[in-house]
Design an enzyme around this catalytic site. Structure first.
Site, PDB file in Angstrom:
ATOM      1  N   TYR A  77      67.664  35.659  -9.111  1.00 57.01           N
ATOM      2  CA  TYR A  77      67.043  34.333  -8.930  1.00 57.01           C
ATOM      3  C   TYR A  77      66.102  34.327  -7.707  1.00 57.01           C
ATOM      4  O   TYR A  77      64.947  33.914  -7.805  1.00 57.01           O
ATOM      5  CB  TYR A  77      68.153  33.275  -8.787  1.00 57.01           C
ATOM      6  CG  TYR A  77      67.641  31.916  -8.366  1.00 57.01           C
ATOM      7  CD1 TYR A  77      67.050  31.053  -9.278  1.00 57.01           C
ATOM      8  CD2 TYR A  77      67.731  31.505  -7.030  1.00 57.01           C
ATOM      9  CE1 TYR A  77      66.573  29.814  -8.880  1.00 57.01           C
ATOM     10  CE2 TYR A  77      67.261  30.264  -6.631  1.00 57.01           C
ATOM     11  CZ  TYR A  77      66.676  29.420  -7.558  1.00 57.01           C
ATOM     12  OH  TYR A  77      66.188  28.201  -7.164  1.00 57.01           O
TER      13      TYR A  77
ATOM     14  N   TYR B  13      61.664  17.352 -10.362  1.00 52.00           N
ATOM     15  CA  TYR B  13      62.943  16.859  -9.812  1.00 52.00           C
ATOM     16  C   TYR B  13      62.961  15.329  -9.776  1.00 52.00           C
ATOM     17  O   TYR B  13      62.556  14.695 -10.753  1.00 52.00           O
ATOM     18  CB  TYR B  13      63.202  17.466  -8.415  1.00 52.00           C
ATOM     19  CG  TYR B  13      62.839  18.924  -8.372  1.00 52.00           C
ATOM     20  CD1 TYR B  13      63.590  19.832  -9.120  1.00 52.00           C
ATOM     21  CD2 TYR B  13      61.755  19.399  -7.661  1.00 52.00           C
ATOM     22  CE1 TYR B  13      63.267  21.181  -9.128  1.00 52.00           C
ATOM     23  CE2 TYR B  13      61.427  20.743  -7.663  1.00 52.00           C
ATOM     24  CZ  TYR B  13      62.179  21.622  -8.399  1.00 52.00           C
ATOM     25  OH  TYR B  13      61.846  22.934  -8.426  1.00 52.00           O
TER      26      TYR B  13
ATOM     27  N   VAL C  92      58.288  25.089  -4.229  1.00 54.92           N
ATOM     28  CA  VAL C  92      58.208  24.772  -2.796  1.00 54.92           C
ATOM     29  C   VAL C  92      57.193  25.634  -2.047  1.00 54.92           C
ATOM     30  O   VAL C  92      56.951  25.403  -0.868  1.00 54.92           O
ATOM     31  CB  VAL C  92      59.569  24.838  -2.056  1.00 54.92           C
ATOM     32  CG1 VAL C  92      60.458  23.678  -2.437  1.00 54.92           C
ATOM     33  CG2 VAL C  92      60.247  26.163  -2.239  1.00 54.92           C
TER      34      VAL C  92
ATOM     35  N   LYS D 217      60.524  29.235 -12.961  1.00 57.92           N
ATOM     36  CA  LYS D 217      61.575  28.735 -13.846  1.00 57.92           C
ATOM     37  C   LYS D 217      61.049  28.383 -15.249  1.00 57.92           C
ATOM     38  O   LYS D 217      61.809  28.345 -16.213  1.00 57.92           O
ATOM     39  CB  LYS D 217      62.261  27.520 -13.205  1.00 57.92           C
ATOM     40  CG  LYS D 217      62.953  27.906 -11.889  1.00 57.92           C
ATOM     41  CD  LYS D 217      63.446  26.701 -11.110  1.00 57.92           C
ATOM     42  CE  LYS D 217      64.065  27.142  -9.778  1.00 57.92           C
ATOM     43  NZ  LYS D 217      64.476  25.988  -8.948  1.00 57.92           N
TER      44      LYS D 217
ATOM     45  N   SER E  15      59.721  27.814  -7.666  1.00 53.19           N
ATOM     46  CA  SER E  15      60.323  27.237  -8.881  1.00 53.19           C
ATOM     47  C   SER E  15      59.406  27.240 -10.101  1.00 53.19           C
ATOM     48  O   SER E  15      59.869  26.945 -11.205  1.00 53.19           O
ATOM     49  CB  SER E  15      60.782  25.808  -8.615  1.00 53.19           C
ATOM     50  OG  SER E  15      61.918  25.822  -7.802  1.00 53.19           O
TER      51      SER E  15
HETATM   52  N1  GLN Z   1      63.754  29.427  -4.343  1.00 58.00           N
HETATM   53  C1  GLN Z   1      63.728  28.027  -4.045  1.00 58.00           C
HETATM   54  C2  GLN Z   1      65.128  27.505  -3.843  1.00 58.00           C
HETATM   55  O1  GLN Z   1      65.996  27.930  -4.534  1.00 58.00           O
HETATM   56  C3  GLN Z   1      63.048  27.293  -5.177  1.00 58.00           C
HETATM   57  C4  GLN Z   1      63.024  25.797  -4.969  1.00 58.00           C
HETATM   58  C5  GLN Z   1      61.724  25.169  -5.438  1.00 58.00           C
HETATM   59  O2  GLN Z   1      60.691  25.791  -5.548  1.00 58.00           O
HETATM   60  N2  GLN Z   1      61.783  23.860  -5.616  1.00 58.00           N
HETATM   61  O3  GLN Z   1      65.387  26.692  -3.009  1.00 58.00           O
END
Ligand code: GLN
Length: 313
Positions: free
Chosen positions: A195, A247, A265, A71, A68
């Site tokens: 994505y 989050y 993650v 992003k 993420s």
């Molecule tokens: N690719 C992961 C997902 O969509 C990204 C989530 C993350 O890093 N929090 O679940």
């Protein structure tokens, strides 16, 4: 407060040593099967100050799945493409919900709360994709990362992308749900493909800290003077990182660390000390909100010892 490069070196060395011996390391993400193969004991940190000093510790050159954290960069690209029109597709308020939550989407008619929860990032990816072939859009994202990090070797880990493509049922649900409200313009499988692949970009702490220098330096790459985005845009991206980057753990991160930050993650966290430094840490074990456990503690320690919290030393 001592801001000298020598002091920064001491602090980074201390943090790497302190993190190496901690036994509370959280849990490695396993819902993307390929991510479960990472060494839980790994720890890396890279700090690049606005004078260009690079200070690293631990496994700072080991590449990991940025997930993420990508992003932040897709948000930057999408804002560059469509400017404030982006906010018709996605909000900019904290969600208070887990990264992969679907509940708010029903109440809010398919418009995700912010660009950093999964639904929001999928909507941003859809904007980048519009009018392009998926591989062209992906090439654009990868080129941007390589350009910012000044490193042409940065790649997508295809195994991680394929692993998530096979198991990303929750993201497919989010995307289809948004599509039912016409929030997504492109075929769902194209948007998800782009994505999953940008989440699977592999980078080291050093490369990530390099790539984000413009956010610490009023939108400008301090080594070349190149204006990546206007100062106002860099400020706003930092604001969204602070309020939404972790989050449902964003409040806790602001409370403890006091810096804009974005987690993934894969165990990475990118943090910005505006006017001072771009920082990347990596420890693969996660806390209950899916944010790196030791990564957060390392950043808390760094911000405290350097006096870098945006809320005051
Ligand atoms: N690719 C992961 C997902 O969509 C990204 C989530 C993350 O890093 N929090 O679940």
């Amino acid at each position: 407060m001592n801001h000298s490069p020598a002091h920064l070196e001491t602090v980074v060395r201390e943090i790497a040593a302190e993190m190496a011996v901690r036994t509370d390391r959280g849990k490695v993400a396993s819902y993307i099967p390929e991510l479960a193969n990472v060494d839980i004991d790994a720890f890396g940190i890279a700090v690049i100050d606005t004078d260009g000093n690079v200070v690293t510790g631990g496994d700072s050159d080991v590449q990991f799945s940025i997930q993420s954290i990508s992003k932040v960069f897709t948000l930057t690209i999408a804002l560059g493409m469509v400017g404030d029109h982006l906010w018709q597709h996605v909000g900019r308020e904290p969600s208070g919900s887990p990264f992969n939550s679907i509940v708010q989407l029903e109440r809010e008619e398919g418009v995700p709360r912010n660009p950093f929860i999964n639904a929001g990032a999928i909507a941003v990816t859809d904007v980048i994709l519009s009018g392009h072939e998926p591989r062209v859009a992906l090439g654009e994202i990868l080129r941007f990362m390589r350009f910012l990090a000044q490193d042409q070797s940065i790649k997508i880990d295809e195994k991680v992308a394929a692993s998530e493509q096979r198991t990303g049922f929750r993201n497919a649900a989010l995307a289809n749900y948004m599509k039912s409200f016409s929030v997504l313009q492109n075929p769902v499988e194209y948007t998800l493909g782009v994505y999953f692949h940008h989440c699977a970009i592999a980078m080291s702490c050093r490369q990530l800290a390099m790539a984000a220098r413009f956010l610490a330096n009023k939108g400008r790459d301090p080594s070349t003077g190149f204006q990546v985005v206007q100062a106002e845009r860099a400020r706003r991206i930092n604001a969204i990182m602070l309020t939404c980057g972790h989050y449902d753990g964003s409040g806790e991160f602001a409370y403890r660390v006091g810096l804009p930050g974005k987690s993934g993650v894969g165990g990475g966290i990118l943090a910005i000390a505006p006017g001072k430094a771009s920082i990347a840490v990596w420890s693969p074990g996660l806390d209950d909100s899916g944010n790196s456990h030791l990564g957060r503690i390392a950043l808390e320690t760094l911000a405290k010892r350097m006096g870098w919290s945006i809320f005051g030393a």
